[in-house]
Scaffold this active site. Sequence first.
Site, PDB file in Angstrom:
ATOM      1  N   LYS A  88       0.815  -1.224   0.000  1.00  0.00           N
ATOM      2  CA  LYS A  88       0.000   0.000   0.000  1.00  0.00           C
ATOM      3  C   LYS A  88       0.841   1.264   0.000  1.00  0.00           C
ATOM      4  O   LYS A  88       0.385   2.317  -0.447  1.00  0.00           O
ATOM      5  CB  LYS A  88      -0.938  -0.002   1.215  1.00  0.00           C
ATOM      6  N   ARG A  89       2.071   1.157   0.485  1.00  0.00           N
ATOM      7  CA  ARG A  89       2.909   2.369   0.529  1.00  0.00           C
ATOM      8  C   ARG A  89       3.259   2.861  -0.878  1.00  0.00           C
ATOM      9  O   ARG A  89       3.691   4.000  -1.058  1.00  0.00           O
ATOM     10  CB  ARG A  89       4.192   2.101   1.325  1.00  0.00           C
TER      11      ARG A  89
END
Length: 466
Positions: free
Chosen positions: A238-239
């Site tokens: 997700k980063r």
Amino acid sequence: MKVRTRFAPSPTGYLHIGGARTALFSWLYAKKMGGKFILRIEDTDRERSTQAAVDAITDGMEWLGLEHDEGPFYQTDRYDRYKEVIQQLLDQGNAYYCNCSRERLDKMREEQMANRQKPKYDGCCRDKGLDAAEDTVVRFKNPLDGEVIINDHVRGNVAISNQQLDDLIIERSDGNPTYNLTVVVDDWDMEITHVIRGDDHLNNTPRQINIFKALGAAIPEYAHIPMINGPDGKKLSKRHGAISVMQYHEDGYLTEAVINYLVRLGWSHGDQEIFSLDEMIEKFDIKDINKSSSSLNIEKLQWLNQQYMIKLDPVYVAEQLAFYMLEHGINIENGPKLTDVVKQLRERSKTLVDMMEASRFFYEDFDEYNAKAAKKQFKQATGPILLELKQQFEVLADWRAAPIHQVVENTVEKLEVGFGKVGQPLRLAVTGTGNSPSIDITLELLGREKTLQRIDKAIQYIGQMG
């Protein structure tokens, strides 16, 4: 042989970009070979599986246009079939009951790791002939010698010694079947000929092949696709930003661009970058999938998206743009035709969200000007320039780009100032931001009434500055 491929996600979250690419490759191969594409929902993890996740997966596939020919089939509807096959394996002597405790298994694993051995079940119950009991699991009796050869379409021949494998659990003590058993039964019953999936499943494949062999079932052909990494080369997470397919939709990307982007993540055909769907189907082959991992490149996706906005029919792009306008409460009846706006903004926008924001001033009045632009463009000397423009626009008979441009030129000559001293303040006056297509086209699309109102507003603003 009639080709039959499948996409088999677990409904524990959204359709992520890696899953979408797997679905696309499976779908393309089935289409190319005149076969069938099957959707299967692997929902045996009842604690984590949700209907919302099922909906997210099907919504994502629908948006991408990856229609399935059969399904969706749900594994939770097939428990009776799994029990039947487990019993068949027990009856054949290819499976057995095991009552090893968690404590024993944990201790065994710790000792193996301390001795730098690969942790695996030691076969303690393999020949005990135990009966079913409350605490027993069912284990598959894996062959003790020989090897499994995987003729992988991406990796080539992969040989795994059976001594590296152990007797995996195929039914838990609560009666639930495990992943490796259900996948084999489903692929067998659904007559899957080609399994295209991520290479994180490669360690499961020899186990599954041995179960196929024990059942006397036809073994599918395999293609294990390398994983997708983030732009930094590390495992996608997700980063790295949007990894849900529907997030790309929300961010303003066209389906066509996302599909084109996905197919190029790990597959190529010469130096070609842009493919129509028909071209993808015609040229796709699993043997051309890259052996190495690919990395996300958002700049590449933005470039592709802009190319599609430029080349696709403006009417179609306008239909897609309308979705975002309505989602953000912009009344598209209160301004120019969206197709005309698309024609002017498609080479200036990377996404439909960009285009929506850039076109907002056509449909909505604004309360303030961009502070930096106003400080630069709105001087005391600007008021008379805007007043001159207003007076000429009020009597302009033909409100089209060419006559509008002539008014600006006339003002430049009459007031003996540079074009920038006229055009830029005018652009800021009517847009609020100072960003727009050429000023004559902008005013034509905006219309006489709004143009005059906004010039008036700018004149008053400059007066108040003084």
